[in-house]
Scaffold this active site. Structure first.
Site, short mmCIF file in Angstrom:
data_model
loop_
_atom_site.label_atom_id
_atom_site.label_comp_id
_atom_site.label_asym_id
_atom_site.label_seq_id
_atom_site.Cartn_x
_atom_site.Cartn_y
_atom_site.Cartn_z
CB VAL A 15 -0.97 0.00 1.20
CG1 VAL A 15 -1.89 1.21 1.14
CG2 VAL A 15 -1.81 -1.28 1.24
CE LYS A 106 -7.24 -6.03 7.47
NZ LYS A 106 -6.84 -6.28 6.11
N GLY A 135 -11.10 -1.90 1.15
CA GLY A 135 -10.06 -1.32 0.29
C GLY A 135 -10.46 -0.11 -0.53
CB ILE A 137 -15.67 0.02 -1.63
CG1 ILE A 137 -15.45 -1.21 -2.51
CG2 ILE A 137 -17.11 0.51 -1.71
CD1 ILE A 137 -16.32 -2.41 -2.12
N GLY A 188 -0.31 -15.93 -4.59
CA GLY A 188 0.08 -14.79 -3.76
C GLY A 188 -1.13 -13.98 -3.32
CG ASP A 202 -9.76 -9.22 7.02
OD1 ASP A 202 -8.85 -8.43 7.32
OD2 ASP A 202 -10.50 -9.07 6.03
CE LYS A 206 -11.11 -5.95 5.66
NZ LYS A 206 -10.87 -6.90 4.58
P1 NAP Z 1 3.22 -4.88 3.54
O1 NAP Z 1 3.30 -5.00 2.06
O2 NAP Z 1 3.63 -6.05 4.35
O3 NAP Z 1 4.08 -3.62 3.96
C1 NAP Z 1 4.35 -3.29 5.29
C2 NAP Z 1 5.39 -2.21 5.32
O4 NAP Z 1 5.59 -1.78 6.64
C3 NAP Z 1 6.77 -2.65 4.80
O5 NAP Z 1 7.37 -1.61 4.11
C4 NAP Z 1 7.53 -2.96 6.08
O6 NAP Z 1 8.92 -2.74 5.97
C5 NAP Z 1 6.95 -1.96 7.03
N1 NAP Z 1 6.92 -2.42 8.41
C6 NAP Z 1 6.18 -3.41 8.92
N2 NAP Z 1 6.38 -3.55 10.24
C7 NAP Z 1 7.29 -2.62 10.56
C8 NAP Z 1 7.93 -2.24 11.77
N3 NAP Z 1 7.66 -2.87 12.92
N4 NAP Z 1 8.84 -1.24 11.74
C9 NAP Z 1 9.12 -0.61 10.59
N5 NAP Z 1 8.54 -0.90 9.40
C10 NAP Z 1 7.65 -1.90 9.40
O7 NAP Z 1 1.73 -4.52 4.00
P2 NAP Z 1 0.57 -3.89 3.12
O8 NAP Z 1 -0.09 -4.99 2.34
O9 NAP Z 1 1.06 -2.72 2.39
O10 NAP Z 1 -0.49 -3.48 4.24
C11 NAP Z 1 -0.26 -2.37 5.06
C12 NAP Z 1 -1.50 -2.05 5.89
O11 NAP Z 1 -2.61 -1.81 5.01
C13 NAP Z 1 -1.98 -3.18 6.81
O12 NAP Z 1 -2.53 -2.63 7.97
C14 NAP Z 1 -3.07 -3.88 5.99
O13 NAP Z 1 -4.03 -4.55 6.79
C15 NAP Z 1 -3.70 -2.67 5.33
N6 NAP Z 1 -4.42 -3.00 4.10
C16 NAP Z 1 -3.76 -3.63 3.10
C17 NAP Z 1 -4.44 -3.92 1.92
C18 NAP Z 1 -3.75 -4.59 0.77
O14 NAP Z 1 -4.38 -4.79 -0.25
N7 NAP Z 1 -2.46 -4.95 0.90
C19 NAP Z 1 -5.81 -3.58 1.79
C20 NAP Z 1 -6.44 -2.90 2.85
C21 NAP Z 1 -5.73 -2.61 4.00
P3 NAP Z 1 9.86 -3.59 4.93
O15 NAP Z 1 9.45 -3.08 3.58
O16 NAP Z 1 11.23 -3.23 5.30
O17 NAP Z 1 9.50 -5.01 5.14
N1 HSE Z 2 -6.95 -10.09 3.58
C1 HSE Z 2 -7.88 -9.07 3.22
C2 HSE Z 2 -8.90 -9.64 2.24
C3 HSE Z 2 -7.12 -7.91 2.60
O1 HSE Z 2 -8.72 -10.76 1.74
O2 HSE Z 2 -9.91 -8.99 1.99
C4 HSE Z 2 -7.90 -6.62 2.58
O3 HSE Z 2 -8.24 -6.16 3.85
#
Ligand code: NAP
Ligand code: HSE
Length: 431
Positions: A15, A106, A135, A137, A188, A202, A206
């Site tokens: 993100v 969340k 996400g 929406i 993935g 999850d 929400k």
């Molecule tokens: P991600 O790809 O795993 O990225 C997490 C990032 O945070 C990475 O850059 C990581 O560093 C950094 N990080 C994690 N823990 C850390 C710590 N303790 N100290 C410093 N840096 C740290 O996660 P994401 O998918 O982007 O999701 C991020 C957030 O958005 C979560 O809360 C997730 O629930 C929410 N979200 C995600 C999605 C989605 O589609 N992915 C949708 C809705 C909400 P490194 O890069 O060095 O590993």
């Molecule tokens: N794991 C979540 C899903 C990502 O499958 O909807 C978005 O919150």
């Protein structure tokens, strides 16, 4: 008036990198809408040695949260790193230093939303979390602004993409649960540890956020009744189709004169219901307002750019508030206490699948138990099984309370002719 707003990013993963990309690609449009330029001064990561594509931005990387939370030049902290306790500490510190918060987290909002709200209120800072539910929406904004004039009495959501993908593949391709889950992980798509998705947690997080906002009542995760999709079989999906239904993992939040209830559970929906055609990893939230009637919001529930779109929209809201001098004013506390319904007040229709001995009088014994608890049936189907001396019974009830169905289940378990109660699922929609 402030011309440039400085942002600190916590997290630069899926993100976070999407946020940088959108800010780069839509810079002019955002400046036109808000009258401010945005720069991302620094980003927190856990591994500084990882190669990154910063899309040409001059963002500095750090692995020390205080470089962001205590930096006097940073106006807004965008949290896209995930995590709960450690992240809460970081955000509370940022708020104490006067930073506005935008988060996609969340898990954190469902658990500590009230605490973050209180801190933001105290420091007159903004707290936005549109990306935390569904996400891309804009469901939170729709509930809080678009439907602000109405009284919302029901929300039903497909708010977890992973489980919707699994259920869609099972229904469309006849692949069993374990095989689809593996396929989703290989692509993935599902997490390596899919527990929170598959067990409904999850979606429950929400739904507790949506219920808190939609009903203006404080909901905790513990207030949500949760059942996941692990037990779903291909038979149930096929039988449901025969009865004119689809099986989906549905979050339901309802509010009527007798109280409120929030649940997440596999449910049968009529095939013609708008949520039934929400497939693959897509999300949708159906909202019923007393004045507006039925509305439905549909789109991608996750992914880099859809989620980053929601995050940047929140950022735009903060920019406008800063320009207008109205920061902290959107943080409204829930207006009402939540009165959760007792088990005897929760009335839903149920689908029940039983395996029974094939002998005279069995159906009579079963219907006798149900009638003792006032349960009547809308549809009944009987099928032969691979075992010649047993039959499968699919029963669809009229409205019944959770308490009565539980008692009937306990009595059925004592009947020697009932070999197995394979499942009991909620039935939604229809008359
Ligand atoms: P991600 O790809 O795993 O990225 C997490 C990032 O945070 C990475 O850059 C990581 O560093 C950094 N990080 C994690 N823990 C850390 C710590 N303790 N100290 C410093 N840096 C740290 O996660 P994401 O998918 O982007 O999701 C991020 C957030 O958005 C979560 O809360 C997730 O629930 C929410 N979200 C995600 C999605 C989605 O589609 N992915 C949708 C809705 C909400 P490194 O890069 O060095 O590993
Ligand atoms: N794991 C979540 C899903 C990502 O499958 O909807 C978005 O919150």
């Amino acid at each position: 008036m402030q011309q440039t707003i400085t942002v600190g990013l916590l997290g630069l993963g899926t993100v976070g990198s999407g946020v940088i990309e959108i800010l780069r690609d839509h810079q002019e449009r955002i400046q036109h809408k808000t009258g401010c330029a945005v720069t991302i001064k620094s980003a927190l990561v856990s591994d500084l040695s990882k190669p990154r594509d910063l899309h040409g931005s001059e963002t500095t990387l750090t692995d020390r949260a205080e470089d962001i939370t205590r930096d006097p030049e940073i106006d807004v902290v965008v949290e896209v790193m995930g995590g709960i306790d450690h992240t809460l500490t970081i955000l509370l510190e940022a708020i104490e230093h006067g930073k506005h918060i935008v988060t996609a987290n969340k898990d954190l909002i469902a658990q500590h939303g009230a605490e973050l709200y209180e801190a933001s209120r105290k420091h007159q800072t903004d707290l936005y979390y549109e990306a935390s539910v569904a996400g891309g929406i804009p469901i939170i904004r729709s509930i809080m602004d678009g439907l602000a004039s109405d009284r919302i009495s029901k929300m039903m959501g497909i708010v977890n993409g992973t489980t919707n993908y699994i259920m869609t593949k099972m229904a469309q391709e006849g692949v069993d649960f374990d095989s689809v889950l593996k396929e989703a992980q290989d692509l993935g798509f599902a997490e390596a540890d899919p527990t929170a998705d598959v067990d409904g947690l999850d979606a429950a997080r929400k739904m507790s956020i949506l219920a808190t906002l939609g009903f203006s009542m404080p909901f905790q995760l513990e207030d949500v009744e949760v059942k996941g999709i692990r037990g779903i079989s291909l038979e149930d999906i096929r039988y449901a189709e025969e009865l004119g239904y689809r099986v989906k993992l549905i979050g339901v939040a309802e509010h009527d004169e007798s109280g409120v209830s929030v649940s997440v559970e596999p449910s049968l929906l009529p095939i013609h219901h708008p949520l039934s055609s929400v497939n693959d990893e897509f999300n949708a939230v159906y909202v019923y307002g007393d004045a507006v009637g039925e509305t439905m919001f549909y789109g991608p529930g996750a992914g880099k750019l859809p989620t980053a779109t929601a995050v940047v929209s929140d950022l735009i809201a903060v920019l406008k508030n800063i320009r207008l001098g109205t920061t902290g004013t959107a943080n409204v506390q829930p207006q009402f206490p939540n009165q959760l319904k007792a088990k005897n007040e929760k009335q839903t229709k149920k689908y029940i699948r039983l395996q029974v001995v094939d002998e005279p009088g069995v159906l009579n014994d079963i219907t006798h138990i149900f009638s003792e608890y006032g349960v009547s049936f809308d549809q009944v189907i009987q099928r032969s099984t691979e075992q010649p001396d047993s039959r499968e019974l699919m029963l669809m009830t009229h409205l019944v309370s959770d308490e009565d169905i539980e008692k009937a289940k306990q009595d059925l378990e004592q009947l020697p002719s009932v070999q197995a109660i394979n499942c009991i699922y909620r039935v939604e929609g229809g008359n």
